[in-house]
Scaffold this motif. Structure first.
Motif, short mmCIF file in Angstrom:
data_model
loop_
_atom_site.label_atom_id
_atom_site.label_comp_id
_atom_site.label_asym_id
_atom_site.label_seq_id
_atom_site.Cartn_x
_atom_site.Cartn_y
_atom_site.Cartn_z
N GLN A 19 5.49 -49.43 -24.97
CA GLN A 19 4.12 -49.17 -24.52
C GLN A 19 3.32 -48.46 -25.61
O GLN A 19 2.16 -48.79 -25.88
N LYS A 64 -8.25 -49.53 -17.34
CA LYS A 64 -7.28 -49.68 -18.43
C LYS A 64 -8.00 -49.86 -19.76
O LYS A 64 -7.61 -49.24 -20.76
N TYR A 88 -0.19 -40.49 -20.56
CA TYR A 88 -0.72 -41.81 -20.22
C TYR A 88 0.34 -42.88 -20.45
O TYR A 88 0.59 -43.72 -19.59
N ASP A 137 -7.36 -47.09 -22.49
CA ASP A 137 -6.77 -47.50 -23.77
C ASP A 137 -7.68 -47.10 -24.91
O ASP A 137 -7.22 -46.57 -25.93
N LYS A 138 -8.97 -47.33 -24.76
CA LYS A 138 -9.93 -47.00 -25.81
C LYS A 138 -9.96 -45.49 -26.05
O LYS A 138 -9.85 -45.03 -27.19
N CYS A 150 -6.45 -44.30 -27.46
CA CYS A 150 -6.20 -44.81 -28.82
C CYS A 150 -7.11 -44.14 -29.83
O CYS A 150 -6.67 -43.78 -30.92
N LEU A 208 -0.12 -49.74 -27.63
CA LEU A 208 -1.37 -48.98 -27.68
C LEU A 208 -1.83 -48.73 -29.11
O LEU A 208 -3.01 -48.85 -29.42
N SER A 260 -3.24 -51.91 -30.61
CA SER A 260 -4.55 -52.29 -30.09
C SER A 260 -5.64 -51.28 -30.42
O SER A 260 -6.82 -51.56 -30.24
N GLY A 261 -5.25 -50.12 -30.92
CA GLY A 261 -6.21 -49.06 -31.19
C GLY A 261 -6.96 -49.25 -32.50
O GLY A 261 -6.70 -50.19 -33.26
#
Length: 118
Positions: free
Chosen positions: A65, A21, A6, A25-26, A29, A69, A72-73
């Motif tokens: 990147q 996205k 990813y 991402d969710k 992560c 991630l 934000s996780g």
């Protein structure tokens, strides 16, 4: 490891729709937090460095990147340690790409003989 793929796709500029996205991402992560929670950071680092050794020209963009991630996780036990390791790898790969040497106290496994292609 779906997360590596990813991040690779994001690094190459392939972006999902905004709705996808958020979902991707969710999912990735949370999967990262589950899969690597409790794993020694050095073990994950070795895996990541081997992965990056085949993608040297994209290493800094890939790490940027990846860091975004992880930031934000969701929280997990070693999140700060993982972020510190990822940021150090970013510094090291940036140095290599700029023709500089990596400091002696680097976190990259010397046995991998990393070089960055121009």
């Amino acid at each position: 490891r779906g997360l590596f793929r990813y991040v690779h796709e994001l690094t190459r500029g392939r972006k999902p729709s905004e709705t996808d996205k958020v979902l991707f991402d969710k999912v990735f992560c949370e999967g990262f937090a589950r899969e690597f929670n409790g794993m020694p950071v050095a073990e994950f680092e070795k895996t990541l460095v081997k992965y990056l050794s085949k993608r040297n020209t994209e290493a800094t963009a890939y790490l940027e990147q990846f860091i975004n991630l992880v930031i934000s996780g969701p929280p997990f036990d070693e999140k700060d340690e993982y972020l510190a390791m990822l940021k150090q790898l970013l510094v090291n790969y940036s140095s290599l790409q700029n023709g500089e040497s990596i400091p002696k106290n680097n976190t990259i496994d010397e046995s991998l003989n990393l070089t960055v292609s121009p």
